[in-house]
Design an enzyme around this catalytic site. Structure first.
Site, PDB file in Angstrom:
ATOM      1  N   GLU A   1      -1.894 -14.561   2.175  1.00 13.41           N
ATOM      2  CA  GLU A   1      -0.603 -14.639   2.853  1.00 13.41           C
ATOM      3  C   GLU A   1      -0.189 -16.104   3.006  1.00 13.41           C
ATOM      4  O   GLU A   1      -1.035 -16.996   2.941  1.00 13.41           O
ATOM      5  CB  GLU A   1      -0.732 -14.051   4.275  1.00 13.41           C
TER       6      GLU A   1
ATOM      7  N   GLU B   1     -10.108   5.534   5.477  1.00 14.30           N
ATOM      8  CA  GLU B   1     -10.984   4.971   4.436  1.00 14.30           C
ATOM      9  C   GLU B   1     -10.420   3.660   3.870  1.00 14.30           C
ATOM     10  O   GLU B   1     -11.161   2.717   3.586  1.00 14.30           O
ATOM     11  CB  GLU B   1     -11.151   6.004   3.308  1.00 14.30           C
TER      12      GLU B   1
ATOM     13  N   GLY C   1      -5.203  -4.297  -2.670  1.00 14.70           N
ATOM     14  CA  GLY C   1      -4.274  -4.068  -3.779  1.00 14.70           C
ATOM     15  C   GLY C   1      -3.572  -2.728  -3.639  1.00 14.70           C
ATOM     16  O   GLY C   1      -4.076  -1.811  -2.986  1.00 14.70           O
TER      17      GLY C   1
ATOM     18  N   VAL D   1       0.829  -1.218   0.000  1.00 19.26           N
ATOM     19  CA  VAL D   1       0.000   0.000   0.000  1.00 19.26           C
ATOM     20  C   VAL D   1       0.864   1.270   0.000  1.00 19.26           C
ATOM     21  O   VAL D   1       0.562   2.241  -0.702  1.00 19.26           O
ATOM     22  CB  VAL D   1      -0.982   0.013   1.195  1.00 19.26           C
TER      23      VAL D   1
ATOM     24  N   LYS E   1     -12.817  -5.100  10.099  1.00 14.42           N
ATOM     25  CA  LYS E   1     -13.492  -4.100   9.264  1.00 14.42           C
ATOM     26  C   LYS E   1     -14.927  -3.887   9.743  1.00 14.42           C
ATOM     27  O   LYS E   1     -15.437  -2.756   9.742  1.00 14.42           O
ATOM     28  CB  LYS E   1     -13.463  -4.551   7.807  1.00 14.42           C
TER      29      LYS E   1
HETATM   30  N1  LIG Z   1      -2.273  -4.973   0.966  1.00 14.90           N
HETATM   31  C1  LIG Z   1      -3.503  -4.508   0.817  1.00 14.90           C
HETATM   32  O1  LIG Z   1      -4.111  -4.653  -0.256  1.00 14.90           O
HETATM   33  C2  LIG Z   1      -4.176  -3.780   1.941  1.00 14.90           C
HETATM   34  C3  LIG Z   1      -5.508  -3.334   1.772  1.00 14.90           C
HETATM   35  C4  LIG Z   1      -6.125  -2.604   2.787  1.00 14.90           C
HETATM   36  C5  LIG Z   1      -5.411  -2.347   3.959  1.00 14.90           C
HETATM   37  N2  LIG Z   1      -4.125  -2.831   4.109  1.00 14.90           N
HETATM   38  C6  LIG Z   1      -3.407  -2.519   5.355  1.00 14.90           C
HETATM   39  O2  LIG Z   1      -2.342  -1.628   5.024  1.00 14.90           O
HETATM   40  C7  LIG Z   1      -1.232  -1.850   5.915  1.00 14.90           C
HETATM   41  C8  LIG Z   1       0.010  -2.141   5.079  1.00 14.90           C
HETATM   42  O3  LIG Z   1      -0.204  -3.338   4.350  1.00 14.90           O
HETATM   43  P1  LIG Z   1       0.786  -3.782   3.178  1.00 14.90           P
HETATM   44  O4  LIG Z   1       0.099  -4.884   2.472  1.00 14.90           O
HETATM   45  O5  LIG Z   1       1.247  -2.613   2.423  1.00 14.90           O
HETATM   46  O6  LIG Z   1       2.010  -4.395   4.023  1.00 14.90           O
HETATM   47  P2  LIG Z   1       3.402  -4.915   3.449  1.00 14.90           P
HETATM   48  O7  LIG Z   1       3.379  -4.993   1.968  1.00 14.90           O
HETATM   49  O8  LIG Z   1       3.732  -6.130   4.227  1.00 14.90           O
HETATM   50  O9  LIG Z   1       4.430  -3.747   3.845  1.00 14.90           O
HETATM   51  C9  LIG Z   1       4.679  -3.424   5.167  1.00 14.90           C
HETATM   52  C10 LIG Z   1       5.660  -2.272   5.239  1.00 14.90           C
HETATM   53  O10 LIG Z   1       5.772  -1.875   6.606  1.00 14.90           O
HETATM   54  C11 LIG Z   1       7.142  -1.739   6.954  1.00 14.90           C
HETATM   55  N3  LIG Z   1       7.258  -1.953   8.401  1.00 14.90           N
HETATM   56  C12 LIG Z   1       6.851  -3.018   9.131  1.00 14.90           C
HETATM   57  N4  LIG Z   1       7.041  -2.794  10.445  1.00 14.90           N
HETATM   58  C13 LIG Z   1       7.578  -1.556  10.542  1.00 14.90           C
HETATM   59  C14 LIG Z   1       7.977  -0.745  11.628  1.00 14.90           C
HETATM   60  N5  LIG Z   1       7.877  -1.154  12.885  1.00 14.90           N
HETATM   61  N6  LIG Z   1       8.484   0.488  11.364  1.00 14.90           N
HETATM   62  C15 LIG Z   1       8.602   0.930  10.092  1.00 14.90           C
HETATM   63  N7  LIG Z   1       8.206   0.214   9.011  1.00 14.90           N
HETATM   64  C16 LIG Z   1       7.714  -1.021   9.243  1.00 14.90           C
HETATM   65  C17 LIG Z   1       7.854  -2.761   6.102  1.00 14.90           C
HETATM   66  O11 LIG Z   1       9.201  -2.388   6.011  1.00 14.90           O
HETATM   67  P3  LIG Z   1      10.252  -3.135   5.059  1.00 14.90           P
HETATM   68  O12 LIG Z   1       9.888  -2.706   3.654  1.00 14.90           O
HETATM   69  O13 LIG Z   1      11.565  -2.608   5.490  1.00 14.90           O
HETATM   70  O14 LIG Z   1      10.059  -4.609   5.292  1.00 14.90           O
HETATM   71  C18 LIG Z   1       7.078  -2.622   4.783  1.00 14.90           C
HETATM   72  O15 LIG Z   1       7.596  -1.570   4.012  1.00 14.90           O
HETATM   73  C19 LIG Z   1      -1.665  -3.015   6.824  1.00 14.90           C
HETATM   74  O16 LIG Z   1      -2.194  -2.489   7.995  1.00 14.90           O
HETATM   75  C20 LIG Z   1      -2.764  -3.707   6.028  1.00 14.90           C
HETATM   76  O17 LIG Z   1      -3.679  -4.373   6.851  1.00 14.90           O
HETATM   77  C21 LIG Z   1      -3.502  -3.532   3.125  1.00 14.90           C
END
Ligand SMILES: NC(=O)c1ccc[n+]([C@@H]2O[C@H](COP(=O)([O-])OP(=O)(O)OC[C@H]3O[C@@H](n4cnc5c(N)ncnc54)[C@H](OP(=O)(O)O)[C@@H]3O)[C@@H](O)[C@H]2O)c1
Length: 415
Positions: free
Chosen positions: A181, A121, A293, A15, A196
């Site tokens: 995952e 949102e 996404g 994201v 949610k």
């Molecule tokens: N993926 C989706 O489609 C989606 C949709 C809606 C909501 N969300 C929500 O959006 C959030 C992010 O999801 P994502 O899918 O983007 O996760 P992700 O792809 O796993 O990326 C997580 C990011 O967070 C960083 N990170 C983890 N712990 C950290 C910390 N303590 N301090 C600083 N950076 C840290 C990681 O760093 P590194 O890059 O160094 O590993 C990585 O860049 C989550 O809460 C998820 O539930 C995701």
């Protein structure tokens, strides 16, 4: 005059990088990412290294950064980061539904005390603009129910199951496509859908419910037997998050449902999400779109960032004027319970039974069960019981006894 937005972005995964792209491609918003904090110094990044830092204080202590966008995948650390940002008077945008569901009682007052915004949102149904619609558009109409397919992973798996593919194979394909995952527990056991739902309950009905108080039954138990049962009746199986107002109470849970072609979410397939809002005057309305996404969620986050230009805040008006609505688990649900073992079904305390099938290989029973009975069964941990919720399925004890009496009356008159 709208204010200048200097963003400190925490997290640059799916994201976070999506937000970076959509912000750069949109020339409508005068906002800039000043610093990005991530965790792993060894990881290669797709953009200039000079953006990155590994110390959250580089964002929190920078007086020029007035917006913290939190997009990390760890709810406890996210809570610390978001709390500190709010205390420092920075507006916060997040998509972290787990953190919000678990810590809403702390974070919402903290934002208010510090006179800053906390917007999210992207946390519910990805790109679908549901929170702001519940806050603003449905402010004057009395909502009677909100339900939806809020998790793309399980909807993808169930779409495959409904067309005859087994759960394990469908899960593997979801993992290969990047929808699921390696550890799919949060998705397939209905936790993600529940987090949610907690946020929908807050914005639709003004009630604060802790995640542990809400029943979530996932889809691991859906075998070809359940798919066949649903198919014979003309239903499809969908994992629904539901919140329904009955009198001055709200019943809410997450479970696999049988839905007919009359249901607005019947044709919502694969990774798509949908939310159906029902209100007293506007009747039913369907919101449909990509629930996850990089770019779809990044776009929802960007919409929140852009709202900060005008100091937009959620007002939680329904929490102040919901006429004393209360969350309850004191309700009855019409369910199908199936098992290879008759004994396992006999263990379930049905209030009333409408249909029974028994064979050497498989049995099921259909009838009304108290919601609390379903809690006690701990269905996510059981391999011997499968649950489907049937249409028109929620009743109070009074409503249910009236319904049973009416059905008996019809039955007696027919015979
Ligand atoms: N993926 C989706 O489609 C989606 C949709 C809606 C909501 N969300 C929500 O959006 C959030 C992010 O999801 P994502 O899918 O983007 O996760 P992700 O792809 O796993 O990326 C997580 C990011 O967070 C960083 N990170 C983890 N712990 C950290 C910390 N303590 N301090 C600083 N950076 C840290 C990681 O760093 P590194 O890059 O160094 O590993 C990585 O860049 C989550 O809460 C998820 O539930 C995701």
């Amino acid at each position: 005059m709208s204010k200048k937005l200097n963003i400190g972005l925490v997290g640059f995964g799916c994201v976070g990088s999506g937000l970076y792209d959509v912000l750069n491609r949109s020339n409508l918003i005068d906002a800039k990412i000043k610093r990005i904090v991530v965790q792993d110094p060894k990881k290669e990044r797709s953009i200039d290294q000079s953006y990155f830092s590994f110390d959250i204080n580089d964002i929190l202590n920078d007086p020029e950064i007035n917006v913290v966008v939190e997009l990390i995948n760890d709810s406890a650390s996210a809570f610390e980061i978001v709390s500190q940002a709010l205390k420092k008077g920075k507006d916060v945008v997040t998509a972290n539904k787990k953190m919000l569901a678990e810590y809403q009682a702390e974070l919402i007052p903290l934002a208010k005390e510090n006179k800053v915004s906390l917007l999210y949102e992207g946390a519910v149904a990805g790109s679908i603009p549901i929170i702001r619609n519940l806050e603003e558009y449905y402010n004057n109409d009395s909502l009677t129910s909100v339900e939806g397919i809020l998790n793309g992973t399980t909807n993808y798996i169930l779409t495959q199951s409904n067309s005859g593919i087994g759960y394990e194979e469908a899960l593997k394909s979801a993992q290969e496509l990047g929808f699921a995952e390696a550890d799919p527990t949060l998705d397939v056991d209905g936790f993600d859908s529940k987090y949610k739902l907690v946020l929908l309950l807050k914005h639709a009905f003004g009630i604060t419910v802790a995640p542990k108080e809400i029943l979530n039954v996932g889809i691991r138990g859906i075998s070809e037997k359940e798919v066949a049962y649903a198919g014979e009746k003309g239903y499809r199986i969908k994992l629904l998050s539901r919140a329904e107002k009955i009198g001055d109470q709200v019943v809410s849970f997450v479970a696999p449902h049988c839905i007919s072609d009359q249901h607005s979410a019947y044709n919502v397939h694969n990774e798509f999400n949908a939310v159906v809002v029902e209100a007293l005057f506007s009747d039913k309305q369907l919101f449909y779109g990509k629930g996850a996404g990089s770019h779809p969620t990044g776009s929802a986050v960007l919409s929140d960032v852009s709202a900060l230009k005008f100091d937009y805040q959620y007002e939680y008006r329904k929490a102040q004027s919901n006429g004393g609505l209360k969350y309850t688990t004191d309700a009855f649900i019409k369910v199908y319970i199936g098992s290879k073992y008759v004994n396992a079904i006999e263990e379930v305390a049905f209030y009333s039974v409408e249909e029974t099938f028994q064979s050497a290989a498989y049995s099921f029973q259909v009838g009304w069960v108290k919601l609390e009975v379903l809690f006690d069964l701990n269905l996510n941990a059981r391999k011997d019981l499968s649950l489907l919720v049937l249409p028109d399925s929620i009743q109070t004890e009074k409503g249910l006894s009236e319904l049973i009496e009416k059905n008996l009356f019809i039955y007696e008159n027919q015979n």
